[in-house]
Design a protein around this motif. Structure first.
Motif, short mmCIF file in Angstrom:
data_model
loop_
_atom_site.label_atom_id
_atom_site.label_comp_id
_atom_site.label_asym_id
_atom_site.label_seq_id
_atom_site.Cartn_x
_atom_site.Cartn_y
_atom_site.Cartn_z
N MET A 188 2.41 -35.54 -51.09
CA MET A 188 2.87 -36.88 -51.37
C MET A 188 2.54 -37.26 -52.82
SD MET A 188 2.10 -40.46 -49.35
CE MET A 188 0.36 -40.43 -49.51
N PHE A 189 1.31 -37.04 -53.22
CA PHE A 189 0.91 -37.41 -54.58
C PHE A 189 1.63 -36.54 -55.61
CE2 PHE A 189 -2.35 -39.72 -52.39
CZ PHE A 189 -2.61 -40.78 -53.23
N ALA A 190 1.87 -35.28 -55.29
CA ALA A 190 2.59 -34.42 -56.22
C ALA A 190 4.02 -34.92 -56.43
CB ALA A 190 2.60 -32.98 -55.71
N GLU A 191 4.66 -35.32 -55.34
CA GLU A 191 6.02 -35.84 -55.46
C GLU A 191 6.02 -37.17 -56.20
OE1 GLU A 191 8.38 -35.82 -51.90
OE2 GLU A 191 7.72 -33.79 -51.40
N PHE A 192 5.05 -38.02 -55.93
CA PHE A 192 4.96 -39.29 -56.65
C PHE A 192 4.79 -39.04 -58.16
CE2 PHE A 192 3.26 -41.93 -52.84
CZ PHE A 192 4.56 -42.06 -52.36
N LEU A 223 -8.74 -43.24 -50.22
CA LEU A 223 -8.30 -44.52 -49.69
C LEU A 223 -6.98 -44.38 -48.92
CD1 LEU A 223 -8.81 -47.60 -49.60
CD2 LEU A 223 -7.47 -47.77 -51.71
N TRP A 224 -6.04 -43.66 -49.48
CA TRP A 224 -4.76 -43.44 -48.81
C TRP A 224 -4.98 -42.66 -47.52
CZ3 TRP A 224 0.61 -43.97 -50.55
CH2 TRP A 224 0.73 -44.83 -51.64
N PHE A 225 -5.81 -41.64 -47.55
CA PHE A 225 -6.08 -40.85 -46.36
C PHE A 225 -6.67 -41.72 -45.24
CE2 PHE A 225 -9.03 -38.38 -43.73
CZ PHE A 225 -8.12 -37.52 -43.14
N SER A 226 -7.63 -42.56 -45.60
CA SER A 226 -8.27 -43.39 -44.56
C SER A 226 -7.28 -44.37 -43.93
CB SER A 226 -9.47 -44.14 -45.14
OG SER A 226 -9.05 -45.12 -46.05
N ILE A 242 -1.32 -41.39 -38.71
CA ILE A 242 0.11 -41.11 -38.68
C ILE A 242 0.32 -39.60 -38.83
CG2 ILE A 242 2.30 -41.54 -39.87
CD1 ILE A 242 1.08 -44.21 -40.80
N GLN A 243 1.31 -39.08 -38.11
CA GLN A 243 1.63 -37.66 -38.17
C GLN A 243 2.04 -37.28 -39.61
OE1 GLN A 243 1.40 -35.35 -35.78
NE2 GLN A 243 0.62 -36.87 -34.35
N PRO A 244 1.60 -36.11 -40.09
CA PRO A 244 1.93 -35.70 -41.46
C PRO A 244 3.43 -35.65 -41.75
CG PRO A 244 0.20 -34.31 -40.58
CD PRO A 244 0.68 -35.18 -39.46
N ASP A 245 4.24 -35.17 -40.80
CA ASP A 245 5.68 -35.11 -41.04
C ASP A 245 6.28 -36.51 -41.20
OD1 ASP A 245 5.14 -35.51 -38.32
OD2 ASP A 245 7.08 -34.67 -37.72
N ARG A 246 5.69 -37.48 -40.52
CA ARG A 246 6.15 -38.88 -40.64
C ARG A 246 5.81 -39.41 -42.04
NH1 ARG A 246 9.73 -41.37 -38.10
NH2 ARG A 246 9.39 -43.48 -37.45
N ILE A 247 4.64 -39.04 -42.55
CA ILE A 247 4.23 -39.47 -43.89
C ILE A 247 5.15 -38.86 -44.95
CG2 ILE A 247 2.38 -39.38 -45.62
CD1 ILE A 247 0.38 -39.47 -43.24
N GLU A 268 12.33 -47.98 -56.80
CA GLU A 268 12.20 -47.47 -58.16
C GLU A 268 10.77 -47.58 -58.67
OE1 GLU A 268 13.77 -50.44 -61.28
OE2 GLU A 268 15.02 -50.79 -59.51
N PHE A 269 9.89 -48.17 -57.85
CA PHE A 269 8.50 -48.33 -58.24
C PHE A 269 7.59 -47.50 -57.35
CE2 PHE A 269 10.60 -52.36 -59.37
CZ PHE A 269 10.41 -52.31 -60.75
N LEU A 270 6.47 -47.10 -57.88
CA LEU A 270 5.46 -46.35 -57.14
C LEU A 270 5.03 -47.17 -55.92
CD1 LEU A 270 3.53 -43.84 -57.15
CD2 LEU A 270 1.92 -45.27 -58.40
N PRO A 271 5.19 -46.62 -54.71
CA PRO A 271 4.85 -47.42 -53.52
C PRO A 271 3.34 -47.60 -53.35
CG PRO A 271 5.60 -45.24 -52.89
CD PRO A 271 5.73 -45.33 -54.38
N THR A 272 3.00 -48.64 -52.62
CA THR A 272 1.61 -48.90 -52.26
C THR A 272 1.35 -48.32 -50.88
OG1 THR A 272 2.21 -50.97 -51.20
CG2 THR A 272 1.64 -51.07 -53.55
N ILE A 273 0.12 -48.39 -50.43
CA ILE A 273 -0.21 -47.94 -49.07
C ILE A 273 0.59 -48.75 -48.06
CG2 ILE A 273 -2.03 -47.79 -47.33
CD1 ILE A 273 -4.02 -47.32 -49.64
#
Length: 177
Positions: free
Chosen positions: A1-5, A29-32, A37-42, A54-59
């Motif tokens: 996720m972070f790599a894609e972001f 923080l994001w992990f906690s 949630i299932q990884p494939d859903r994330i 178009e903006f970096l999403p928040t948790i």
């Protein structure tokens, strides 16, 4: 996720996570907040965020993207549901609805109101009820169509005039009339 972001939101990503300590803390923080949630859903939510924002999403944004959308739940869009509710013949409970949510939103909006009011007034009312029902479905509630009572196979014979008077008198006595 972070790599894609990092690839998609390069400048925003580097500004938000300017040093390794911030990135490490952010990942924890994001992990906690996402561990339930299932990884494939994330991953699906990550891709949806990339497509729609178009903006970096928040948790909180990713959590929202993790919720199933209406299409995934088999729910029609609100305007199609409105048209279906308006065009459904009587009796409404016997109509083959695309989803029970359409029936429940139509019932909550009042069938007569939907059929007798112009669309620019009726549609917002229906949409509000439909959105509420859809949110309840997303929260795990299930809706079903009402069951229809079958006509009895045997029809009782009519009461005699004397029996009718007896029943009427009993009703009057019960109601103190």
């Amino acid at each position: 996720m972070f790599a894609e972001f990092e690839l998609v939101y390069h400048n925003q990503y580097n500004k938000a996570f300017s040093n390794p300590e911030k990135l490490s803390y952010a990942k924890k923080l994001w992990f906690s907040n996402l561990r339930h949630i299932q990884p494939d859903r994330i991953i699906a939510a990550t891709h949806r965020a990339i497509r729609e924002s178009e903006f970096l999403p928040t948790i909180k944004g990713i959590l929202k993207y993790c919720e199933p959308d209406n299409i995934e739940l088999g729910l029609p869009d609100s305007h199609s549901a409105y048209l279906e509710a308006c065009r459904a013949p009587q009796p409404k409970a016997e109509y083959k609805w695309s989803h029970p949510a359409v029936y429940h939103a139509g019932r909550a909006s009042d069938w007569f109101y939907l059929s007798s009011t112009v669309e620019h007034n009726a549609y917002p009312v229906f949409r509000r009820h439909y959105d509420e029902v859809c949110q309840r479905i997303k929260n795990g509630e299930t809706f079903s169509l009402p069951s229809q009572k079958a006509i009895p196979e045997t029809i009782s014979k009519p009461l005699t005039p004397a029996e009718q008077r007896q029943r009427m008198q009993k009703l009057r006595d019960d109601l103190d009339i």
